[in-house]
Design an enzyme around this catalytic site. Structure first.
Site, PDB file in Angstrom:
ATOM      1  N   GLY A 213      -9.885  20.627 -33.285  1.00  0.00           N
ATOM      2  CA  GLY A 213     -10.409  20.466 -31.844  1.00  0.00           C
ATOM      3  C   GLY A 213      -9.373  20.882 -30.750  1.00  0.00           C
ATOM      4  O   GLY A 213      -8.570  21.809 -31.288  1.00  0.00           O
ATOM      5  N   SER A 214      -9.242  20.169 -29.705  1.00  0.00           N
ATOM      6  CA  SER A 214      -8.193  20.455 -28.799  1.00  0.00           C
ATOM      7  C   SER A 214      -6.874  20.491 -28.905  1.00  0.00           C
ATOM      8  O   SER A 214      -5.985  21.002 -28.341  1.00  0.00           O
ATOM      9  CB  SER A 214      -8.422  19.811 -27.534  1.00  0.00           C
ATOM     10  OG  SER A 214     -10.010  20.091 -27.043  1.00  0.00           O
ATOM     11  N   THR A 215      -6.470  19.950 -30.204  1.00  0.00           N
ATOM     12  CA  THR A 215      -4.961  19.968 -30.555  1.00  0.00           C
ATOM     13  C   THR A 215      -4.695  21.428 -31.016  1.00  0.00           C
ATOM     14  O   THR A 215      -3.524  21.879 -30.545  1.00  0.00           O
ATOM     15  CB  THR A 215      -4.596  19.105 -31.784  1.00  0.00           C
ATOM     16  OG1 THR A 215      -5.305  19.584 -33.016  1.00  0.00           O
ATOM     17  CG2 THR A 215      -5.083  17.695 -31.779  1.00  0.00           C
ATOM     18  N   PHE A 216      -5.601  22.345 -31.166  1.00  0.00           N
ATOM     19  CA  PHE A 216      -5.108  23.777 -31.511  1.00  0.00           C
ATOM     20  C   PHE A 216      -4.925  24.438 -30.126  1.00  0.00           C
ATOM     21  O   PHE A 216      -4.440  25.420 -30.000  1.00  0.00           O
ATOM     22  CB  PHE A 216      -6.250  24.454 -32.034  1.00  0.00           C
ATOM     23  CG  PHE A 216      -5.959  25.655 -32.624  1.00  0.00           C
ATOM     24  CD1 PHE A 216      -5.270  26.124 -33.857  1.00  0.00           C
ATOM     25  CD2 PHE A 216      -6.746  26.926 -32.063  1.00  0.00           C
ATOM     26  CE1 PHE A 216      -4.858  27.214 -34.396  1.00  0.00           C
ATOM     27  CE2 PHE A 216      -6.250  28.177 -32.595  1.00  0.00           C
ATOM     28  CZ  PHE A 216      -5.496  28.348 -33.398  1.00  0.00           C
ATOM     29  N   LYS A 217      -5.141  23.820 -29.119  1.00  0.00           N
ATOM     30  CA  LYS A 217      -5.200  24.512 -27.623  1.00  0.00           C
ATOM     31  C   LYS A 217      -3.548  24.770 -27.597  1.00  0.00           C
ATOM     32  O   LYS A 217      -2.893  25.750 -26.888  1.00  0.00           O
ATOM     33  CB  LYS A 217      -5.684  23.476 -26.611  1.00  0.00           C
ATOM     34  CG  LYS A 217      -6.898  23.676 -26.584  1.00  0.00           C
ATOM     35  CD  LYS A 217      -7.585  22.755 -25.721  1.00  0.00           C
ATOM     36  CE  LYS A 217      -9.277  22.628 -25.563  1.00  0.00           C
ATOM     37  NZ  LYS A 217      -9.615  21.617 -24.590  1.00  0.00           N
TER      38      LYS A 217
END
Length: 484
Positions: A213-217
């Protein structure tokens, strides 16, 4: 001697030679294979004829050996706080192949490692006194993670960014390795564990990759800064909200419709977790540049040993632009383990340099003499120090006033990133809740990087978020690691 007798003699001689050749072949070429065969009962009898060496956590053994009451195996493995350390130790069983550290260091722990043998042991072919495995695990951090996860299904990892030492590896629900050690009772326990739908034998911290999810941002932001696509985390991006995925009519929106995500800076986009910004950013960079950065952090590494072989975290290739956009928010075919996302935060915390993560400090002989030291771990630069500094600043904004406020630790500077990853077709199942962060003690300068994923909990679907479920676990781990 007549012809018939001569022929019979030659034939008998050939049979004898054939038997000698076969006996020689078995003894000198197949002997070791037969000796090592898993079905050779003598191996188990030899392994459990004496106490095994131990796995050490925080200066004390979390394993042991106890005499058996029946059978030809004199000892069996025992565990102290078995469920707490199961994701680290694995199990050594009289009935099943050993796992985790028990499996990797089998020869050391049962005394057959050649490095343990003295000259006399070698001459007499005697089994040496077993050695010990000294881990890097911090019992306080391990316990904090285990208790904070509680009855949730998930995994957590903590790393010291400066040294690469893994301070905690936790997977829940866990199991008691002691239930598998005795051959007389292991069968029933094995059946129960392997048929449990929650899969307690799965190491979710190291070997359960899920959409991050958004941790990959953080990875996408690192790629954009390193590439020069944006000069700083405070430069405005060209990011319409909503963002239409390339080649489609599908519009990508944000969880918070009121968030200031239109043309947001990287700092604001991380603070509010703006999908439109990072989806377009991934497309503008192109999948090759995003993949190159992901690979530097450790994605697509199928030989990541800590020393347990971690399951490969994946950033895909050969995608359509619309799919590349989805990878920018940690979806499509992107997967990661908690170990991998802890490595991302560790590198950012350590000025852009990633020290090889490891959870064994030393292996020793029975007297404590070091046979091998693993603490001199290799280091590689992932991003520049200036990029790491900017990302830390933005991550601290996330925790101070953004989506990660539940990770604030009194007396420490904390930076983090939340993630809520879709699960199931059309997001039909309960999402995964992620949080990755680093913390630095304001007084001692101690540092730690963590990552937590909660696969499932009792929370209502509407309440599932990285900040709500995973950040409190990360906070507990950081508090334990940073205490004076």
């Amino acid at each position: 001697m007549n012809k018939t007798i001569r022929r019979a003699s030659v034939f008998a001689l050939l049979l004898v030679l054939a038997l000698l050749v076969r006996a020689t072949w078995v003894q000198f070429y197949e002997g070791q294979a037969l000796a090592d065969d898993k079905d050779n009962r003598r191996n188990a009898i030899e392994t459990y004829s004496a106490p095994l060496g131990n796995i050490i956590v925080g200066g004390r053994s979390v394993t042991g050996s106890a005499p058996t009451k029946t059978g030809d195996l004199k000892y069996k493995r025992t565990y102290t706080d078995g469920p707490l350390y199961a994701a680290v130790t694995g199990y050594a069983s009289q009935a099943y192949a050993p796992t985790q550290l028990e499996g990797i260091y089998t020869d050391l722990l049962n005394g057959t490692d050649s490095r343990l043998k003295s000259v006399l042991d070698t001459l007499t072919n005697q089994r040496a006194e077993p050695g010990n495995v000294v881990t890097t695990i911090d019992p306080d951090v391990q316990k904090a993670a285990y208790e904070a996860l509680g009855d949730k299904k998930g995994g957590a990892v903590a790393i010291d960014p400066k040294t690469g030492k893994i301070l905690a590896v936790v997977s829940t629900p866990s199991y008691d390795p002691s239930s598998l050690t005795d051959a007389n009772t292991a069968g029933a326990a094995w059946k129960k564990l392997t048929t449990d739908p929650d899969k307690p034998l799965t190491n979710r911290a190291l070997r359960q990759p899920l959409p991050p999810g958004s941790t990959f941002k953080l990875v996408v932001a690192a790629a954009a800064l390193e590439d020069g696509l944006y000069s700083s985390v405070d430069e405005k991006t060209d990011s319409p909200d909503p963002y239409t995925l390339p080649g489609t009519t599908r519009q990508l929106t944000n969880e918070n419709p009121n968030a200031p995500c239109t043309n947001a800076t990287i700092r604001t986009a991380l603070e509010y977790s703006c999908n439109n910004v990072f989806a377009k950013m991934a497309v503008k960079l192109g999948q090759d540049k995003v993949k190159a950065m992901a690979d530097k952090f450790g994605f697509n590494d199928d030989k990541l040993d800590v020393p347990v072989r971690a399951y490969t975290s994946v950033y895909p290739s050969d995608m359509y632009p619309s799919q590349t956009a989805l990878t920018g928010i940690g979806q499509f075919d992107v997967t990661a383990t908690p170990l991998q996302m802890a490595m991302v935060s560790a590198a950012i915390a350590n000025g852009g340099k990633l020290v090889s993560p490891h959870m064994v400090s030393q292996i020793t002989d029975s007297g404590g003499d070091v046979l091998q030291d693993y603490d001199d771990a290799g280091t590689k630069e992932i991003v520049s120090s200036s990029t790491a500094e900017q990302l830390r600043s933005a991550m601290e904004t996330v925790v101070n006033k953004g989506t990660g406020t539940n990770a604030q630790v009194p007396g420490a500077t904390v930076g983090g990133k939340t993630g809520t990853a879709q699960h199931g077709e059309n997001n039909s199942q309960v999402p995964y809740a992620w949080f990755t962060s680093y913390g630095t003690s304001d007084s001692s300068g101690k540092e730690v990087a963590v990552a937590v994923v909660v696969e499932q909990s009792d929370a209502a679907r509407s309440e599932v978020s990285g900040n709500g479920l995973a950040a409190p676990v990360a906070k507990a781990m950081m508090q334990a690691a940073l205490k004076d």
